[in-house]
Design a protein around this motif. Structure first.
Motif, PDB file in Angstrom:
ATOM      1  N   GLY A 181       0.773  -1.236   0.000  1.00 57.50           N
ATOM      2  CA  GLY A 181       0.000   0.000   0.000  1.00 57.50           C
ATOM      3  C   GLY A 181       0.798   1.276   0.000  1.00 57.50           C
ATOM      4  N   ILE A 182       1.794   1.380  -0.890  1.00 59.41           N
ATOM      5  CA  ILE A 182       2.588   2.595  -1.015  1.00 59.41           C
ATOM      6  C   ILE A 182       1.927   3.480  -2.077  1.00 59.41           C
ATOM      7  CG2 ILE A 182       4.855   3.566  -1.528  1.00 59.41           C
ATOM      8  CD1 ILE A 182       6.008   0.756  -0.856  1.00 59.41           C
ATOM      9  N   LYS A 183       1.514   4.648  -1.680  1.00 55.39           N
ATOM     10  CA  LYS A 183       0.814   5.544  -2.601  1.00 55.39           C
ATOM     11  C   LYS A 183       1.832   6.291  -3.461  1.00 55.39           C
ATOM     12  CE  LYS A 183      -2.862   9.020  -2.701  1.00 55.39           C
ATOM     13  NZ  LYS A 183      -3.799   9.831  -1.879  1.00 55.39           N
ATOM     14  N   TYR A 184       1.866   5.913  -4.736  1.00 57.06           N
ATOM     15  CA  TYR A 184       2.890   6.489  -5.614  1.00 57.06           C
ATOM     16  C   TYR A 184       2.392   7.703  -6.389  1.00 57.06           C
ATOM     17  CZ  TYR A 184       0.605   4.220  -9.639  1.00 57.06           C
ATOM     18  OH  TYR A 184      -0.290   3.839 -10.616  1.00 57.06           O
ATOM     19  N   PRO A 237       3.051  12.541  -9.307  1.00 54.25           N
ATOM     20  CA  PRO A 237       3.662  11.849  -8.156  1.00 54.25           C
ATOM     21  C   PRO A 237       2.999  12.263  -6.854  1.00 54.25           C
ATOM     22  CG  PRO A 237       5.341  12.793  -9.601  1.00 54.25           C
ATOM     23  CD  PRO A 237       4.033  13.346 -10.062  1.00 54.25           C
ATOM     24  N   ASN A 238       2.822  11.319  -5.960  1.00 54.15           N
ATOM     25  CA  ASN A 238       2.280  11.619  -4.640  1.00 54.15           C
ATOM     26  C   ASN A 238       3.370  12.220  -3.753  1.00 54.15           C
ATOM     27  OD1 ASN A 238       0.509  11.531  -2.330  1.00 54.15           O
ATOM     28  ND2 ASN A 238       1.738   9.782  -1.625  1.00 54.15           N
ATOM     29  N   THR A 239       3.022  13.271  -3.043  1.00 63.04           N
ATOM     30  CA  THR A 239       3.983  13.906  -2.129  1.00 63.04           C
ATOM     31  C   THR A 239       3.475  13.917  -0.692  1.00 63.04           C
ATOM     32  OG1 THR A 239       3.017  16.084  -2.627  1.00 63.04           O
ATOM     33  CG2 THR A 239       4.930  15.394  -3.936  1.00 63.04           C
ATOM     34  N   ASP A 240       2.276  13.411  -0.462  1.00 60.92           N
ATOM     35  CA  ASP A 240       1.677  13.438   0.873  1.00 60.92           C
ATOM     36  C   ASP A 240       1.595  12.012   1.423  1.00 60.92           C
ATOM     37  OD1 ASP A 240       0.270  13.824   3.184  1.00 60.92           O
ATOM     38  OD2 ASP A 240      -1.533  14.647   2.227  1.00 60.92           O
ATOM     39  N   PHE A 241       2.409  11.738   2.428  1.00 59.25           N
ATOM     40  CA  PHE A 241       2.438  10.390   3.013  1.00 59.25           C
ATOM     41  C   PHE A 241       1.818  10.357   4.412  1.00 59.25           C
ATOM     42  CE2 PHE A 241       5.635  10.315  -0.280  1.00 59.25           C
ATOM     43  CZ  PHE A 241       5.448   9.061  -0.861  1.00 59.25           C
ATOM     44  N   ASP A 282      -9.119   6.980  -5.826  1.00 64.15           N
ATOM     45  CA  ASP A 282      -7.796   7.310  -5.276  1.00 64.15           C
ATOM     46  C   ASP A 282      -7.050   5.998  -5.052  1.00 64.15           C
ATOM     47  OD1 ASP A 282      -5.642   8.550  -4.102  1.00 64.15           O
ATOM     48  OD2 ASP A 282      -6.606   8.785  -2.147  1.00 64.15           O
ATOM     49  N   CYS A 283      -6.604   5.392  -6.151  1.00 65.16           N
ATOM     50  CA  CYS A 283      -6.168   3.987  -6.106  1.00 65.16           C
ATOM     51  C   CYS A 283      -4.746   3.749  -6.597  1.00 65.16           C
ATOM     52  CB  CYS A 283      -7.121   3.137  -6.957  1.00 65.16           C
ATOM     53  SG  CYS A 283      -7.208   3.659  -8.700  1.00 65.16           S
ATOM     54  N   LEU A 284      -3.955   4.798  -6.747  1.00 64.91           N
ATOM     55  CA  LEU A 284      -2.626   4.620  -7.331  1.00 64.91           C
ATOM     56  C   LEU A 284      -1.614   4.200  -6.256  1.00 64.91           C
ATOM     57  CD1 LEU A 284      -2.558   7.512  -9.931  1.00 64.91           C
ATOM     58  CD2 LEU A 284      -3.478   5.189 -10.108  1.00 64.91           C
ATOM     59  N   TYR A 285      -1.664   2.916  -5.959  1.00 65.58           N
ATOM     60  CA  TYR A 285      -0.805   2.298  -4.948  1.00 65.58           C
ATOM     61  C   TYR A 285       0.038   1.199  -5.582  1.00 65.58           C
ATOM     62  CZ  TYR A 285      -3.691   4.528  -1.326  1.00 65.58           C
ATOM     63  OH  TYR A 285      -4.349   5.427  -0.523  1.00 65.58           O
ATOM     64  N   LEU A 286       1.147   0.904  -4.933  1.00 70.34           N
ATOM     65  CA  LEU A 286       1.979  -0.219  -5.363  1.00 70.34           C
ATOM     66  C   LEU A 286       2.491  -0.960  -4.136  1.00 70.34           C
ATOM     67  CD1 LEU A 286       5.156   0.725  -4.787  1.00 70.34           C
ATOM     68  CD2 LEU A 286       4.840   1.975  -6.923  1.00 70.34           C
ATOM     69  N   ASP A 287       2.942  -2.172  -4.365  1.00 68.30           N
ATOM     70  CA  ASP A 287       3.558  -3.000  -3.317  1.00 68.30           C
ATOM     71  C   ASP A 287       4.978  -3.343  -3.746  1.00 68.30           C
ATOM     72  OD1 ASP A 287       1.055  -3.032  -2.080  1.00 68.30           O
ATOM     73  OD2 ASP A 287       0.508  -4.970  -2.947  1.00 68.30           O
ATOM     74  N   VAL A 288       5.860  -3.499  -2.778  1.00 64.16           N
ATOM     75  CA  VAL A 288       7.251  -3.894  -3.042  1.00 64.16           C
ATOM     76  C   VAL A 288       7.561  -5.155  -2.243  1.00 64.16           C
ATOM     77  CG1 VAL A 288       9.682  -3.229  -2.909  1.00 64.16           C
ATOM     78  CG2 VAL A 288       7.935  -1.498  -3.433  1.00 64.16           C
ATOM     79  N   TYR A 289       8.112  -6.158  -2.920  1.00 68.46           N
ATOM     80  CA  TYR A 289       8.470  -7.432  -2.291  1.00 68.46           C
ATOM     81  C   TYR A 289       9.986  -7.600  -2.350  1.00 68.46           C
ATOM     82  CZ  TYR A 289       3.491  -8.536  -2.855  1.00 68.46           C
ATOM     83  OH  TYR A 289       2.119  -8.523  -2.800  1.00 68.46           O
ATOM     84  N   VAL A 290      10.588  -7.737  -1.170  1.00 64.11           N
ATOM     85  CA  VAL A 290      12.051  -7.860  -1.073  1.00 64.11           C
ATOM     86  C   VAL A 290      12.394  -9.288  -0.677  1.00 64.11           C
ATOM     87  CG1 VAL A 290      14.137  -7.002   0.036  1.00 64.11           C
ATOM     88  CG2 VAL A 290      12.203  -5.441  -0.381  1.00 64.11           C
ATOM     89  N   VAL A 296       4.328   7.143 -13.947  1.00 66.68           N
ATOM     90  CA  VAL A 296       4.594   7.728 -12.625  1.00 66.68           C
ATOM     91  C   VAL A 296       5.077   6.647 -11.662  1.00 66.68           C
ATOM     92  CG1 VAL A 296       3.526   8.854 -10.630  1.00 66.68           C
ATOM     93  CG2 VAL A 296       3.011   9.656 -12.938  1.00 66.68           C
ATOM     94  N   ALA A 297       4.452   5.461 -11.740  1.00 62.01           N
ATOM     95  CA  ALA A 297       4.876   4.349 -10.873  1.00 62.01           C
ATOM     96  C   ALA A 297       6.296   3.909 -11.205  1.00 62.01           C
ATOM     97  CB  ALA A 297       3.912   3.174 -11.033  1.00 62.01           C
ATOM     98  N   LEU A 298       6.635   3.889 -12.483  1.00 63.74           N
ATOM     99  CA  LEU A 298       7.992   3.514 -12.880  1.00 63.74           C
ATOM    100  C   LEU A 298       9.003   4.543 -12.380  1.00 63.74           C
ATOM    101  CD1 LEU A 298       9.937   1.682 -14.438  1.00 63.74           C
ATOM    102  CD2 LEU A 298       9.373   2.965 -16.519  1.00 63.74           C
ATOM    103  N   ASN A 299       8.657   5.814 -12.489  1.00 71.83           N
ATOM    104  CA  ASN A 299       9.568   6.853 -11.990  1.00 71.83           C
ATOM    105  C   ASN A 299       9.722   6.760 -10.475  1.00 71.83           C
ATOM    106  OD1 ASN A 299      10.217   7.962 -14.471  1.00 71.83           O
ATOM    107  ND2 ASN A 299       8.471   9.366 -14.459  1.00 71.83           N
ATOM    108  N   TRP A 300       8.621   6.434  -9.758  1.00 71.77           N
ATOM    109  CA  TRP A 300       8.724   6.223  -8.313  1.00 71.77           C
ATOM    110  C   TRP A 300       9.710   5.090  -8.036  1.00 71.77           C
ATOM    111  CZ3 TRP A 300       8.562   2.392  -4.845  1.00 71.77           C
ATOM    112  CH2 TRP A 300       8.463   2.724  -3.484  1.00 71.77           C
ATOM    113  N   THR A 301       9.617   4.028  -8.808  1.00 72.37           N
ATOM    114  CA  THR A 301      10.504   2.877  -8.624  1.00 72.37           C
ATOM    115  C   THR A 301      11.953   3.276  -8.868  1.00 72.37           C
ATOM    116  OG1 THR A 301       8.707   1.408  -9.310  1.00 72.37           O
ATOM    117  CG2 THR A 301      10.937   0.497  -9.348  1.00 72.37           C
ATOM    118  N   LEU A 302      12.203   4.021  -9.919  1.00 69.26           N
ATOM    119  CA  LEU A 302      13.560   4.484 -10.217  1.00 69.26           C
ATOM    120  C   LEU A 302      14.126   5.320  -9.071  1.00 69.26           C
ATOM    121  CD1 LEU A 302      12.900   5.425 -13.923  1.00 69.26           C
ATOM    122  CD2 LEU A 302      14.739   3.902 -13.204  1.00 69.26           C
TER     123      LEU A 302
END
Length: 547
Positions: free
Chosen positions: A52-55, A66-70, A105-113, A187-193
């Motif tokens: 649930g990371i809002k990108y 890009p989201n700037t409010d966390f 308001d659904c622009l979220y991503l998940d990261v798996y490490v 935008v999600a790809l740029n967040w990832t970068l």
């Protein structure tokens, strides 16, 4: 433009490493923005998931930013995985019913490490996943990557993007240019970068990938010069932006029809869009479904898909690739990400459910004539009803002759023949054509694969989505249950592992000879060559030319 971006990219990478406090293995990551993220370690595999990371943020029919409010991270009652983009969810047999929290308001991503390796200090490559679903359904939460991240030894990013009318409505002008979903993904790809280094990922080794509509979106992103120089590779499973179903030719007519059906004035595109913007999302979603339900089932009801907007898709996709191939100076191609595209032999089998669902019953019998009739019906849908029935029937018969289908085929052979040729029409020909066009740009620009492994599930063969089930093991196992193959899981995971680490698979490039890799019934990878005559036959069928 690419050179300027490279300078910014190097700066972003440096800042990410310097300012991020990376303790992702223990479940805590602090980004350069100051946002602190807390992950969860899975019991199976030891992968740490950051949900649930809002990108990004976006208004309806507006491009994402890009989201700037966390601040939402401090809300103890927030939806852990973030909201799901509005859509009518797909029903997967055996898959548990899910309660979906939908919101625009659904622009979220998940990261798996994946679990850390003390002997391996360098950053891991990144696998950026774009789900499919006909551009109108799907969400990242279906694709839990805790097992996948460990299997391919890479950081996995799964991302939400807007769907259906919310992601793709276009009037073909400034009122609503469209391709909102593509802007989400960028935008999600740029967040990832900018941020993936904090999770132990290498921003210089990002592979974007998707299946079906997600494959077509991967293919579309690789048309963008900036994107393809940001990523190491793109893997398009069963989807190409060159597919006949992937790009809407007359989006304005569809948008105005929808507006009128919902009581909006459509005297001008601006009036129609303003009216649609003001509706509750449920009303708009239901209206879209009603419009799609009126469409011939053979055409799959795909109204809202990517468009040529002059920006995200600057020109017709084929024209972009032709211009790229015509350039005298191709030095920049050396640093561009490679495209690996392919499909499954019976990809179209799942779509038989739309055209002739009774054909898949265990007691259904087939013969040469019934299979030929189904192929004719499928071809009418693929040509969107614009081809005279007699020409469609003649071309279907020519295809049976080319594929050497005998009139004495058994019931299963007849069904498989239909599925194989329909799959080549729906997915194969675009993969072959795209591969040939990339090969004209550079001999080492791309690779192609064909999956023929048949898990023996019902009568579907190597069906659409089967490879995804084997990549994202876990909850999705509920669909095929005991038919899931450990051998195929290992092969497809190893295939992806090689690409994310090297930018390509350890095999021949497509080139002028049409090389491809087949993943066969033994889950072995075998090098083969395509039949160029088959590609021409399929092209003739799709373009209503006598074969």
């Amino acid at each position: 433009m690419v050179a300027g971006w490279n300078i910014m990219f190097c700066l972003a990478v440096t800042l990410a490493f310097v300012t991020a406090e990376n303790d992702s293995g223990k479940g805590v990551v602090k980004l350069s923005s100051g946002a602190e993220l807390h992950g969860e370690q899975s019991q199976e595999g030891g992968t740490t998931a950051f949900y649930g990371i809002k990108y990004g943020t976006a208004g309806r029919f507006e491009h994402a930013k890009p989201n700037t409010d966390f601040a939402y991270l401090k809300d103890p009652n927030r939806v852990k995985q973030g909201y799901v983009c509005p859509h009518f969810p797909m029903n997967i047999p055996g898959f548990p019913t899910r309660k979906l929290d939908m919101n625009e308001d659904c622009l979220y991503l998940d990261v798996y490490v994946p679990p850390s390796d003390k002997e391996k200090a360098e950053a891991r490559p990144v696998f950026f996943w774009i789900y499919g679903g006909g551009f109108k359904m799907g969400d990242k939460d279906m694709y839990n990557a805790t097992i996948l991240a460990k299997a391919i030894d890479a950081v996995v990013v799964t991302v939400n993007y807007r769907l259906s009318v919310f992601g793709f409505l276009s009037t073909g002008d400034e009122a609503a240019p469209g391709n909102w979903a593509i802007s989400d993904l960028k935008v999600a790809l740029n967040w990832t970068l900018d941020n993936i280094a904090a999770f132990g990922g290498d921003p210089k080794k990002i592979t974007i990938s998707g299946e079906s509509a997600g494959g077509a979106l991967t293919s579309a992103l690789m048309l963008d010069d900036d994107v393809r120089h940001k990523v190491k590779a793109g893997i398009a499973f069963s989807g190409s932006i060159l597919s006949g179903w992937a790009v809407v030719k007359d989006p304005k007519a569809i948008a105005l029809t929808l507006a009128a059906s919902l009581g909006c004035s459509n005297a001008t595109t601006a009036e129609a869009v303003a009216c649609l913007k003001g509706m509750q999302y449920e009303v708009l979603l239901n209206g879209t479904k009603a419009l799609e339900d009126k469409t011939d089932k053979a055409q799959m009801g795909m109204h809202f898909t990517p468009v040529v907007d002059g920006s995200h898709i600057a020109k017709l996709p084929a024209d972009i690739l032709l211009e790229r191939a015509a350039k005298e100076d191709k030095s920049s191609e050396e640093n561009a990400g490679k495209l690996i595209t392919g499909y499954l032999r019976e990809d179209a089998a799942m779509f038989t459910l739309f055209i002739a669902p009774q054909a898949l019953l265990d007691n259904a019998t087939h013969n040469y004539s019934s299979a030929l009739k189904m192929l004719t019906m499928h071809s009418i849908g693929m040509t969107k009803g614009k081809c005279p029935p007699d020409v469609v029937a003649k071309n279907a018969k020519a295809a049976f002759d080319f594929y050497k289908i005998s009139e004495s085929v058994t019931s299963d052979e007849a069904l498989n023949a239909y599925h194989m040729i329909a799959s080549d029409l729906m997915f194969g020909v675009s993969a072959m054509k795209e591969s040939m066009m990339y090969a004209n740009i550079s001999e080492k620009a791309n690779q192609m694969f064909l999956i023929t492994f048949n898990p023996g599930f019902r009568r579907l063969g190597a069906f659409h989505f089967m490879e995804v089930l084997h990549l994202f093991r876990g909850v999705l196992d509920a669909m095929m249950k005991e038919k899931m193959s450990e051998a195929f899981t290992k092969t497809i995971s190893d295939y992806v592992h090689q690409i994310v680490y090297n930018g390509h698979y350890d095999g021949p490039f497509f080139g002028r000879e049409g090389n491809y890799q087949e993943i066969d019934q033994d889950s072995k990878v075998v090098n083969k060559k395509i039949e160029f005559a088959k590609t021409q036959l399929l092209e003739d069928m799709l373009h209503c030319r006598n074969t």
